[in-house]
Design a protein around this motif. Structure first.
Motif, PDB file in Angstrom:
ATOM      1  N   ALA A   1     103.079   9.824  60.634  1.00 61.02           N
ATOM      2  CA  ALA A   1     104.277  10.501  61.137  1.00 61.02           C
ATOM      3  C   ALA A   1     104.166  12.015  60.986  1.00 61.02           C
ATOM      4  O   ALA A   1     104.602  12.770  61.856  1.00 61.02           O
ATOM      5  N   LYS A   2     103.564  12.459  59.890  1.00 61.55           N
ATOM      6  CA  LYS A   2     103.398  13.897  59.673  1.00 61.55           C
ATOM      7  C   LYS A   2     102.472  14.504  60.716  1.00 61.55           C
ATOM      8  O   LYS A   2     102.715  15.606  61.219  1.00 61.55           O
ATOM      9  N   VAL A   3     101.398  13.775  61.036  1.00 57.23           N
ATOM     10  CA  VAL A   3     100.466  14.269  62.058  1.00 57.23           C
ATOM     11  C   VAL A   3     101.170  14.379  63.404  1.00 57.23           C
ATOM     12  O   VAL A   3     101.053  15.395  64.106  1.00 57.23           O
ATOM     13  N   LEU A   4     101.921  13.359  63.767  1.00 53.33           N
ATOM     14  CA  LEU A   4     102.625  13.374  65.049  1.00 53.33           C
ATOM     15  C   LEU A   4     103.681  14.472  65.078  1.00 53.33           C
ATOM     16  O   LEU A   4     103.895  15.112  66.120  1.00 53.33           O
ATOM     17  N   MET A   5     104.337  14.701  63.941  1.00 51.20           N
ATOM     18  CA  MET A   5     105.319  15.781  63.868  1.00 51.20           C
ATOM     19  C   MET A   5     104.655  17.135  64.115  1.00 51.20           C
ATOM     20  O   MET A   5     105.210  18.000  64.808  1.00 51.20           O
TER      21      MET A   5
ATOM     22  N   LEU B   1     112.075  12.040  61.602  1.00 44.40           N
ATOM     23  CA  LEU B   1     112.640  10.706  61.381  1.00 44.40           C
ATOM     24  C   LEU B   1     112.229   9.688  62.438  1.00 44.40           C
ATOM     25  O   LEU B   1     111.864   8.552  62.084  1.00 44.40           O
ATOM     26  N   PRO B   2     112.250  10.004  63.753  1.00 47.07           N
ATOM     27  CA  PRO B   2     111.860   8.986  64.746  1.00 47.07           C
ATOM     28  C   PRO B   2     110.452   8.439  64.527  1.00 47.07           C
ATOM     29  O   PRO B   2     110.218   7.238  64.705  1.00 47.07           O
ATOM     30  N   PHE B   3     109.521   9.295  64.114  1.00 39.56           N
ATOM     31  CA  PHE B   3     108.152   8.831  63.873  1.00 39.56           C
ATOM     32  C   PHE B   3     108.073   7.913  62.653  1.00 39.56           C
ATOM     33  O   PHE B   3     107.253   7.002  62.600  1.00 39.56           O
ATOM     34  N   LEU B   4     108.955   8.146  61.669  1.00 39.91           N
ATOM     35  CA  LEU B   4     108.933   7.320  60.452  1.00 39.91           C
ATOM     36  C   LEU B   4     109.365   5.890  60.727  1.00 39.91           C
ATOM     37  O   LEU B   4     109.026   4.985  59.957  1.00 39.91           O
ATOM     38  N   TYR B   5     110.120   5.677  61.788  1.00 43.33           N
ATOM     39  CA  TYR B   5     110.560   4.321  62.118  1.00 43.33           C
ATOM     40  C   TYR B   5     109.428   3.476  62.688  1.00 43.33           C
ATOM     41  O   TYR B   5     109.511   2.241  62.711  1.00 43.33           O
TER      42      TYR B   5
ATOM     43  N   PRO C   1     119.335  19.344  57.171  1.00 40.71           N
ATOM     44  CA  PRO C   1     118.523  18.314  57.841  1.00 40.71           C
ATOM     45  C   PRO C   1     118.031  18.695  59.221  1.00 40.71           C
ATOM     46  O   PRO C   1     118.014  17.872  60.144  1.00 40.71           O
ATOM     47  N   GLY C   2     117.575  19.934  59.393  1.00 46.15           N
ATOM     48  CA  GLY C   2     117.144  20.383  60.713  1.00 46.15           C
ATOM     49  C   GLY C   2     115.860  19.748  61.203  1.00 46.15           C
ATOM     50  O   GLY C   2     115.604  19.698  62.414  1.00 46.15           O
ATOM     51  N   LEU C   3     115.022  19.254  60.275  1.00 43.10           N
ATOM     52  CA  LEU C   3     113.763  18.629  60.686  1.00 43.10           C
ATOM     53  C   LEU C   3     113.907  17.138  60.964  1.00 43.10           C
ATOM     54  O   LEU C   3     112.936  16.495  61.357  1.00 43.10           O
ATOM     55  N   VAL C   4     115.091  16.600  60.756  1.00 44.27           N
ATOM     56  CA  VAL C   4     115.308  15.163  60.999  1.00 44.27           C
ATOM     57  C   VAL C   4     114.930  14.742  62.419  1.00 44.27           C
ATOM     58  O   VAL C   4     114.226  13.750  62.614  1.00 44.27           O
ATOM     59  N   PRO C   5     115.332  15.478  63.470  1.00 42.70           N
ATOM     60  CA  PRO C   5     115.016  15.025  64.834  1.00 42.70           C
ATOM     61  C   PRO C   5     113.526  14.976  65.156  1.00 42.70           C
ATOM     62  O   PRO C   5     113.124  14.224  66.048  1.00 42.70           O
ATOM     63  N   VAL C   6     112.692  15.762  64.447  1.00 42.09           N
ATOM     64  CA  VAL C   6     111.269  15.791  64.779  1.00 42.09           C
ATOM     65  C   VAL C   6     110.423  14.960  63.816  1.00 42.09           C
ATOM     66  O   VAL C   6     109.218  14.827  64.026  1.00 42.09           O
TER      67      VAL C   6
ATOM     68  N   PRO D   1     113.651  14.046  51.637  1.00 41.61           N
ATOM     69  CA  PRO D   1     114.970  13.482  51.954  1.00 41.61           C
ATOM     70  C   PRO D   1     114.976  12.689  53.261  1.00 41.61           C
ATOM     71  O   PRO D   1     115.711  11.704  53.388  1.00 41.61           O
ATOM     72  N   ILE D   2     114.155  13.120  54.234  1.00 37.02           N
ATOM     73  CA  ILE D   2     114.092  12.402  55.513  1.00 37.02           C
ATOM     74  C   ILE D   2     113.393  11.060  55.325  1.00 37.02           C
ATOM     75  O   ILE D   2     113.803  10.044  55.904  1.00 37.02           O
ATOM     76  N   GLU D   3     112.354  11.026  54.510  1.00 31.93           N
ATOM     77  CA  GLU D   3     111.668   9.760  54.216  1.00 31.93           C
ATOM     78  C   GLU D   3     112.600   8.807  53.486  1.00 31.93           C
ATOM     79  O   GLU D   3     112.604   7.599  53.763  1.00 31.93           O
ATOM     80  N   ASN D   4     113.396   9.332  52.556  1.00 34.12           N
ATOM     81  CA  ASN D   4     114.374   8.485  51.871  1.00 34.12           C
ATOM     82  C   ASN D   4     115.430   7.970  52.840  1.00 34.12           C
ATOM     83  O   ASN D   4     115.888   6.826  52.733  1.00 34.12           O
TER      84      ASN D   4
END
Length: 399
Positions: A79-83, A68-72, A61-66, A27-30
């Motif tokens: 992004a997953k590695v950085l998360m 979503l920013p990397f996905l931009y 959506p608790g994982l959005v802050p950690v 959902p965060i990727e979408n």
């Protein structure tokens, strides 16, 4: 293979995925692609046609802050590695802060050292720091909240209880089961205030409002969004029968309810539970110790399993498959009602107590190691698994 991108190499060694990972991250990727916090519908229903993005509230959506920013700025693999690196960093900070909490409570430096050693030695939490799940971050945010709450009780500064409320609210958005901690914190605050003979109603009320205010705003916005999306009052998560979890249709939910009524674990997480057996993850399960009524026996459960398996077989004609689905749902309802009516003590108490054993004896912990089933283990593997159990309870009891 030097043709593989370096992010993929790191993903395979750092980022660990599970069956639930997609439910948290997709959902965060979408959302990052402009499709909202949504899932891609995999089956056609009257409300949600197939291959359409549908609003998601299966996971908050608790994982959005950690994430979503990397996905931009990066592709999902990077992004997953950085998360994960961020998750690891927050976990290490939480480890130190929990030790500080221990020191503040007992007012002795030795408790800081002991807590730090116990936390750092325990794999029960750190095991999940590499997973794309809610386990690690939910623990870290609760500890951040506890740290600021303890500082508030010690120092009385209003900003600390405000920060505590922010982090506790964030943890609820990661794992809603943490919600009752709000009441627990307020009770502790009230008791500590009474003990210190320094409680003033106006001051107490203001501090309580500061504590719950961030979460109140956030949960109100989330509830409004869900009402607009689903037309229902959904303050936390949707039922499993809504949204993407159409993959768990009515007959699946009915079987899970029946298994739960027996006091068994209905989730297929390869932990050698009844859910694993019923849904085909393991070949055998001991049914002799279950609760039975005049409506069903051991053979009834085995037949129910066969009916359910028939609902999943593509070669069975559609009409016959629909009949099987209705039969499974109906039988589960009859069996569950019979337990409730004939053996209410078992239904309301014994089954709940039986289920608690999965929390007291977390097979999930040692099952996470890449070991085969018990009868296939080498002496070394079996010994290490036994050590893991003993060490886990040493950490819990000592802590």
């Amino acid at each position: 293979n030097f043709n593989v991108n370096w992010p993929l190499k790191i993903v395979h060694s750092v980022f660990v995925s599970s069956k639930d990972t997609d439910g948290y991250l997709a959902p965060i990727e979408n959302l990052s692609r402009g499709n909202g916090y949504s899932d891609l519908a995999g089956s056609t229903t009257e409300n949600f046609p197939a291959n359409k993005f549908i609003p998601s509230a299966v996971r908050m959506p608790g994982l959005v802050p950690v994430y979503l920013p990397f996905l931009y700025f990066f592709e999902p693999d990077t992004a997953k590695v950085l998360m994960i690196f961020l998750q690891l960093t927050l976990s290490m900070i939480a480890m130190v802060l929990l030790a500080k909490v221990s020191e503040m409570i007992f007012e002795k430096r030795i408790f800081f050292i002991l807590t730090l050693l116990l936390f750092s030695a325990s794999a029960f939490v750190s095991l999940y720091d590499h997973f794309g799940l809610s386990d690690s971050l939910s623990i870290s945010t609760v500890i951040f909240s506890l740290y600021f709450f303890t500082k508030f009780l010690k120092e009385g500064r209003k900003e600390n209880i405000f920060y505590s409320g922010i982090f506790l609210g964030w943890s609820v958005f990661i794992r809603p089961v943490i919600g009752p901690f709000f009441l627990l914190y307020l009770i502790i605050y009230f008791v500590v205030s009474l003990k210190g003979k320094k409680i003033f109603f106006k001051k107490f009320l203001v501090n309580c409002l500061l504590f719950i205010l961030p979460f109140s705003f956030a949960i109100s916005a989330w509830t409004y969004r869900n009402y607009k999306a689903f037309g229902e009052f959904i303050p936390l998560q949707t039922p499993l029968s809504m949204g993407k979890s159409q993959a768990w249709p009515e007959e699946r939910l009915a079987t899970m309810g029946f298994i739960s009524a027996l006091g068994e674990n209905p989730v297929a997480w390869t932990d050698y539970t009844m859910g694993d057996w019923f849904y085909g993850c393991i070949p055998e399960f001991n049914l002799s110790g279950l609760t039975y009524t005049s409506k069903f026996n051991e053979d009834s459960i085995k037949n129910l399993k066969k009916y359910y398996e028939g609902t999943l077989q593509q070669e069975i004609p559609g009409e016959q498959q629909e009949e099987l689905k209705k039969r499974v749902t109906s039988l589960c309802g009859i069996y569950t009602a019979s337990i409730r009516n004939e053996k209410p003590f078992s239904y309301y108490l014994i089954a709940k107590l039986r289920f608690i054993r999965y929390f007291i004896f977390p097979e999930k912990f040692t099952a996470s190691f890449p070991f085969p089933q018990k009868h296939e283990m080498s002496f070394f593997q079996y010994s290490f698994k036994g050590f893991a159990f003993v060490f886990l309870y040493f950490i819990i009891i000592t802590g």
